[in-house]
Design a protein around this motif. Structure first.
Motif, PDB file in Angstrom:
ATOM      1  N   THR A   1      11.965  36.722 -17.659  1.00 47.81           N
ATOM      2  CA  THR A   1      11.771  35.598 -18.565  1.00 47.81           C
ATOM      3  C   THR A   1      12.758  35.748 -19.706  1.00 47.81           C
ATOM      4  O   THR A   1      12.783  36.775 -20.383  1.00 47.81           O
TER       5      THR A   1
ATOM      6  N   THR B   1      13.746  34.417 -23.188  1.00 50.41           N
ATOM      7  CA  THR B   1      13.199  33.665 -24.308  1.00 50.41           C
ATOM      8  C   THR B   1      14.315  33.271 -25.252  1.00 50.41           C
ATOM      9  O   THR B   1      15.121  34.108 -25.663  1.00 50.41           O
TER      10      THR B   1
ATOM     11  N   SER C   1      15.016  32.467 -28.732  1.00 46.65           N
ATOM     12  CA  SER C   1      14.413  32.510 -30.067  1.00 46.65           C
ATOM     13  C   SER C   1      15.083  31.497 -30.986  1.00 46.65           C
ATOM     14  O   SER C   1      14.477  30.971 -31.890  1.00 46.65           O
TER      15      SER C   1
ATOM     16  N   SER D   1      12.799  32.706 -15.465  1.00 45.52           N
ATOM     17  CA  SER D   1      12.186  31.686 -16.307  1.00 45.52           C
ATOM     18  C   SER D   1      12.972  31.528 -17.600  1.00 45.52           C
ATOM     19  O   SER D   1      13.518  32.496 -18.123  1.00 45.52           O
ATOM     20  N   LEU D   2      12.989  30.294 -18.110  1.00 42.43           N
ATOM     21  CA  LEU D   2      13.583  30.005 -19.411  1.00 42.43           C
ATOM     22  C   LEU D   2      12.454  29.582 -20.332  1.00 42.43           C
ATOM     23  O   LEU D   2      11.714  28.647 -20.021  1.00 42.43           O
ATOM     24  N   LYS D   3      12.290  30.289 -21.464  1.00 40.18           N
ATOM     25  CA  LYS D   3      11.194  30.035 -22.399  1.00 40.18           C
ATOM     26  C   LYS D   3      11.745  29.502 -23.713  1.00 40.18           C
ATOM     27  O   LYS D   3      12.706  30.028 -24.257  1.00 40.18           O
TER      28      LYS D   3
ATOM     29  N   SER E   1      11.790  28.249 -27.810  1.00 35.75           N
ATOM     30  CA  SER E   1      11.610  28.946 -29.086  1.00 35.75           C
ATOM     31  C   SER E   1      10.153  28.893 -29.533  1.00 35.75           C
ATOM     32  O   SER E   1       9.456  27.906 -29.325  1.00 35.75           O
ATOM     33  N   GLU E   2       9.708  29.951 -30.196  1.00 34.88           N
ATOM     34  CA  GLU E   2       8.328  30.042 -30.665  1.00 34.88           C
ATOM     35  C   GLU E   2       8.141  29.310 -31.987  1.00 34.88           C
ATOM     36  O   GLU E   2       8.983  29.393 -32.886  1.00 34.88           O
TER      37      GLU E   2
ATOM     38  N   ASN F   1       9.800  22.049 -28.770  1.00 33.75           N
ATOM     39  CA  ASN F   1      10.789  22.241 -27.701  1.00 33.75           C
ATOM     40  C   ASN F   1      10.715  21.054 -26.753  1.00 33.75           C
ATOM     41  O   ASN F   1       9.621  20.656 -26.344  1.00 33.75           O
TER      42      ASN F   1
ATOM     43  N   VAL G   1       9.192  27.437 -19.578  1.00 35.30           N
ATOM     44  CA  VAL G   1       7.980  27.779 -20.327  1.00 35.30           C
ATOM     45  C   VAL G   1       8.136  27.280 -21.756  1.00 35.30           C
ATOM     46  O   VAL G   1       9.120  27.585 -22.429  1.00 35.30           O
TER      47      VAL G   1
ATOM     48  N   GLY H   1       7.487  27.042 -25.776  1.00 34.73           N
ATOM     49  CA  GLY H   1       7.405  28.090 -26.784  1.00 34.73           C
ATOM     50  C   GLY H   1       5.975  28.310 -27.254  1.00 34.73           C
ATOM     51  O   GLY H   1       5.178  27.377 -27.333  1.00 34.73           O
TER      52      GLY H   1
ATOM     53  N   ASN I   1       5.433  21.188 -27.043  1.00 37.15           N
ATOM     54  CA  ASN I   1       6.345  21.376 -25.917  1.00 37.15           C
ATOM     55  C   ASN I   1       6.314  20.143 -25.040  1.00 37.15           C
ATOM     56  O   ASN I   1       5.234  19.692 -24.637  1.00 37.15           O
TER      57      ASN I   1
END
Length: 162
Positions: free
Chosen positions: A21, A23, A25, A42-44, A46-47, A51, A79, A81, A87
């Protein structure tokens, strides 16, 4: 690394791992493309920020947050964030895809379609289902496009809003 703007040169960041995964940021500004060169990656997003994953063709598109946008290709899972950001997964093309779309965090998680295409949606478990080959989990809002959308919700399961 930056090929500069304009011209035909593109900086590509290629992930070659398997089952990882990645992420984001904060979206990198020195690359024009994130590419899954391995398998099952997987591409996640930003938290804690909004997104938007826009799927413009089969298994490729772009990821945007409040400050920038980057293109991606080949990832098997997208995924959202974590945290309070919203999202969105937006499907803008007619062909079937094969990416899994995973909502995350405490914000809203939406799958939507655009264009004048007929779509078939299935909700087969709580906040889980599929549309035109894409699967989704952890999603609480479904939004159809201007074409005819057919929604099937299995008995005993729920989704936030359609």
């Amino acid at each position: 690394i930056d090929a500069g703007s304009g011209g035909t040169n593109k900086d590509i960041f290629e992930f070659t791992g398997t089952g990882q995964t990645f992420t984001v940021s904060s979206l990198p500004t020195s690359f024009e493309l994130l590419k899954d060169g391995g398998s099952g990656n997987s591409l996640k997003g930003s938290e804690g920020v909004d997104n938007t994953f826009t799927l413009s063709d089969v298994d490729k598109g772009n990821l945007s947050d409040s400050t920038s946008t980057i293109n991606f290709i080949g990832f098997t899972t997208l995924v959202g964030g974590a945290g309070t950001g919203d999202n969105s997964f937006v499907i803008t093309h007619e062909a079937d895809g094969s990416i899994e779309l995973q909502g995350a965090g405490t914000g809203s998680n939406t799958v939507s379609t655009t264009g004048d295409f007929n779509r078939t949606w299935l909700v087969d478990a709580n906040n889980k289902g599929s549309v035109e080959g894409y699967t989704f989990t952890g999603v609480d809002h479904l939004v159809g496009g201007v074409g005819t959308d057919s929604f099937t919700v299995n008995s005993g399961v729920s989704i936030g809003t359609i």
